[in-house]
Design an enzyme around this catalytic site. Structure first.
Site, PDB file in Angstrom:
ATOM      1  N   LYS A   9      -5.696  -6.836   5.044  1.00  0.00           N
ATOM      2  CA  LYS A   9      -4.567  -6.367   5.870  1.00  0.00           C
ATOM      3  C   LYS A   9      -5.022  -5.578   7.093  1.00  0.00           C
ATOM      4  CE  LYS A   9      -0.924  -5.952   2.362  1.00  0.00           C
ATOM      5  NZ  LYS A   9       0.096  -5.044   1.813  1.00  0.00           N
TER       6      LYS A   9
ATOM      7  N   ASP B  55       5.953  -4.553   5.136  1.00  0.00           N
ATOM      8  CA  ASP B  55       6.061  -3.577   4.035  1.00  0.00           C
ATOM      9  C   ASP B  55       6.961  -2.415   4.462  1.00  0.00           C
ATOM     10  OD1 ASP B  55       4.483  -4.905   2.193  1.00  0.00           O
ATOM     11  OD2 ASP B  55       2.633  -3.897   2.787  1.00  0.00           O
TER      12      ASP B  55
HETATM   13  P1  NAP Z   1      -4.939   1.619  -2.014  1.00  0.00           P
HETATM   14  O1  NAP Z   1      -5.060   1.394  -0.551  1.00  0.00           O
HETATM   15  O2  NAP Z   1      -6.086   1.316  -2.921  1.00  0.00           O
HETATM   16  O3  NAP Z   1      -4.536   3.185  -2.186  1.00  0.00           O
HETATM   17  C1  NAP Z   1      -4.307   3.744  -3.445  1.00  0.00           C
HETATM   18  C2  NAP Z   1      -4.098   5.261  -3.323  1.00  0.00           C
HETATM   19  O4  NAP Z   1      -3.805   5.765  -4.620  1.00  0.00           O
HETATM   20  C3  NAP Z   1      -5.329   6.030  -2.842  1.00  0.00           C
HETATM   21  O5  NAP Z   1      -4.878   7.177  -2.152  1.00  0.00           O
HETATM   22  C4  NAP Z   1      -6.011   6.429  -4.149  1.00  0.00           C
HETATM   23  O6  NAP Z   1      -6.789   7.582  -4.028  1.00  0.00           O
HETATM   24  C5  NAP Z   1      -4.805   6.712  -5.018  1.00  0.00           C
HETATM   25  N1  NAP Z   1      -5.050   6.513  -6.440  1.00  0.00           N
HETATM   26  C6  NAP Z   1      -5.643   5.440  -7.036  1.00  0.00           C
HETATM   27  N2  NAP Z   1      -5.627   5.577  -8.377  1.00  0.00           N
HETATM   28  C7  NAP Z   1      -5.032   6.768  -8.628  1.00  0.00           C
HETATM   29  C8  NAP Z   1      -4.735   7.486  -9.817  1.00  0.00           C
HETATM   30  N3  NAP Z   1      -5.048   6.994 -11.022  1.00  0.00           N
HETATM   31  N4  NAP Z   1      -4.105   8.679  -9.708  1.00  0.00           N
HETATM   32  C9  NAP Z   1      -3.793   9.182  -8.490  1.00  0.00           C
HETATM   33  N5  NAP Z   1      -4.058   8.560  -7.326  1.00  0.00           N
HETATM   34  C10 NAP Z   1      -4.662   7.372  -7.402  1.00  0.00           C
HETATM   35  O7  NAP Z   1      -3.718   0.818  -2.619  1.00  0.00           O
HETATM   36  P2  NAP Z   1      -2.350   0.400  -1.838  1.00  0.00           P
HETATM   37  O8  NAP Z   1      -2.550  -0.909  -1.198  1.00  0.00           O
HETATM   38  O9  NAP Z   1      -1.947   1.559  -1.043  1.00  0.00           O
HETATM   39  O10 NAP Z   1      -1.342   0.153  -3.057  1.00  0.00           O
HETATM   40  C11 NAP Z   1      -0.853   1.228  -3.851  1.00  0.00           C
HETATM   41  C12 NAP Z   1       0.173   0.716  -4.854  1.00  0.00           C
HETATM   42  O11 NAP Z   1       1.324   0.237  -4.160  1.00  0.00           O
HETATM   43  C13 NAP Z   1      -0.320  -0.451  -5.710  1.00  0.00           C
HETATM   44  O12 NAP Z   1       0.140  -0.241  -7.025  1.00  0.00           O
HETATM   45  C14 NAP Z   1       0.370  -1.657  -5.105  1.00  0.00           C
HETATM   46  O13 NAP Z   1       0.623  -2.674  -6.062  1.00  0.00           O
HETATM   47  C15 NAP Z   1       1.689  -1.041  -4.648  1.00  0.00           C
HETATM   48  N6  NAP Z   1       2.316  -1.819  -3.565  1.00  0.00           N
HETATM   49  C16 NAP Z   1       3.531  -2.394  -3.811  1.00  0.00           C
HETATM   50  C17 NAP Z   1       4.157  -3.109  -2.824  1.00  0.00           C
HETATM   51  C18 NAP Z   1       5.492  -3.742  -3.091  1.00  0.00           C
HETATM   52  O14 NAP Z   1       5.896  -4.655  -2.357  1.00  0.00           O
HETATM   53  N7  NAP Z   1       6.244  -3.275  -4.082  1.00  0.00           N
HETATM   54  C19 NAP Z   1       3.553  -3.274  -1.554  1.00  0.00           C
HETATM   55  C20 NAP Z   1       2.300  -2.646  -1.327  1.00  0.00           C
HETATM   56  C21 NAP Z   1       1.694  -1.931  -2.351  1.00  0.00           C
HETATM   57  P3  NAP Z   1      -8.367   7.509  -3.685  1.00  0.00           P
HETATM   58  O15 NAP Z   1      -8.439   7.233  -2.196  1.00  0.00           O
HETATM   59  O16 NAP Z   1      -8.874   8.836  -4.070  1.00  0.00           O
HETATM   60  O17 NAP Z   1      -8.934   6.389  -4.521  1.00  0.00           O
END
Ligand code: NAP
Length: 289
Positions: free
Chosen positions: A71, A112
């Site tokens: 992305k 998004d």
């Molecule tokens: P990402 O870029 O990997 O970011 C994840 C964030 O969460 C980072 O800040 C990470 O911290 C933190 N994190 C990871 N594991 C954690 C835990 N166990 N406890 C607390 N914080 C934690 O992922 P993303 O792309 O932003 O996606 C995040 C979530 O949103 C995913 O579950 C994804 O499926 C969901 N999502 C849903 C949609 C939808 O259409 N519904 C769209 C986009 C994303 P660190 O930097 O310290 O690792």
């Protein structure tokens, strides 16, 4: 409709793509509207991304979705960007349009942002100007923060990051989208007062997602009351531990499925010019057809 020489093509570019629900949603909508279009998932390794994006032009594709891990890498490959894609620094939707010279141009958007806001629309009056908290500081959190600043001008918007040093640069860069200086960065330990005082709490971390369904991004469920709306971006499972614990304290809850459908609908409209038939898409997700 059988694909033929007139079929319009839309691709999903990601790695992996096998578990994506996007082909199911878009193909169900094309079928229902009698459109001679096909949505195909293509597994594209990082080093092949520029070639794959150039291929959209060469093949006369109508557009594409872009998913993890591309992305952000795809941004410099676009001819133009929407304000949302530019602000978030990530593209999840590419629209191929003819330029003034008739040659195809690639326009990058981040749907998004619109997808996240779609289920909040009925509650807009209630949310406007209220304090809010976003758990997580990754790619999805950026889209959420941009959306919340634009749509609701919250009195205070707290981003909770377990690695604040990684989140600081993008939060600083967001200052130009934050005229009221409402953005604050906090560690989980320092954010409890902010969560308690928030009208909306959004989970933008993967904590609680299948198969780790026993995890939660907020291990203090007593911080939630009837004043909260808790919105989890996770859609597998539909009801996460966070949502169940918040609902047990009287909070209103929203899962991530409506955002998934909302981002797809915003892309579909740009490719086809048609509104996505949401009930059909919802049914396709339920039945797997
Ligand atoms: P990402 O870029 O990997 O970011 C994840 C964030 O969460 C980072 O800040 C990470 O911290 C933190 N994190 C990871 N594991 C954690 C835990 N166990 N406890 C607390 N914080 C934690 O992922 P993303 O792309 O932003 O996606 C995040 C979530 O949103 C995913 O579950 C994804 O499926 C969901 N999502 C849903 C949609 C939808 O259409 N519904 C769209 C986009 C994303 P660190 O930097 O310290 O690792």
């Amino acid at each position: 409709m059988m694909p033929d020489a007139h079929t319009r093509l839309v691709f999903l570019l990601g790695d992996p793509v096998e578990h994506s629900l996007s082909p199911r949603m878009h193909n169900a909508a094309f079928r229902h509207q009698g459109l001679n279009w096909v949505y195909l998932a293509a597994r594209v390794p990082a080093d092949a991304l520029p070639e794959a994006v150039r291929g959209l032009r060469a093949l006369g594709a109508a557009g594409a979705n872009v998913t993890l891990p591309h992305k952000q890498a795809v941004v410099p490959l676009m001819d133009t960007l929407s304000p949302a894609a530019e602000a978030v620094g990530a593209v999840n939707t590419i629209v191929v349009r003819p330029g003034d010279d008739g040659r195809p141009r690639l326009h990058g958007d981040n749907t998004d942002v619109a997808g996240f806001l779609a289920p909040l629309e009925p509650r807009a009056a209630d949310l406007s100007g209220q304090p809010m908290t976003v758990l997580g500081a990754g790619g999805a959190a950026r889209a959420v923060v941009y959306a919340l600043l634009r749509a609701f001008r919250p009195a205070r918007l707290t981003v909770v990051a377990r690695s604040p040093e990684r989140a600081r640069p993008w939060l600083d860069a967001f200052a130009r989208h934050d005229p009221d200086a409402s953005l604050t960065l906090a560690s989980p330990q320092a954010a409890r007062d902010a969560v308690r005082a928030s009208r909306l709490v959004v989970n933008a971390t993967p904590a609680g997602m299948h198969p780790h369904v026993d995890q939660t991004p907020w291990p203090y469920p007593d911080d939630f009351t009837e004043q909260h709306l808790v919105y989890d971006l996770i859609y597998t499972p539909e009801r996460t531990r966070l949502l169940r614990e918040a609902a047990a304290r009287g909070a209103a809850t929203l899962g991530g499925l409506d955002m998934l459908i909302g981002q797809a609908a915003a892309a579909y409209r740009q490719w086809t010019g048609q509104p996505m038939p949401l009930d059909v898409v919802r049914a396709a997700l339920r039945t797997g057809s």
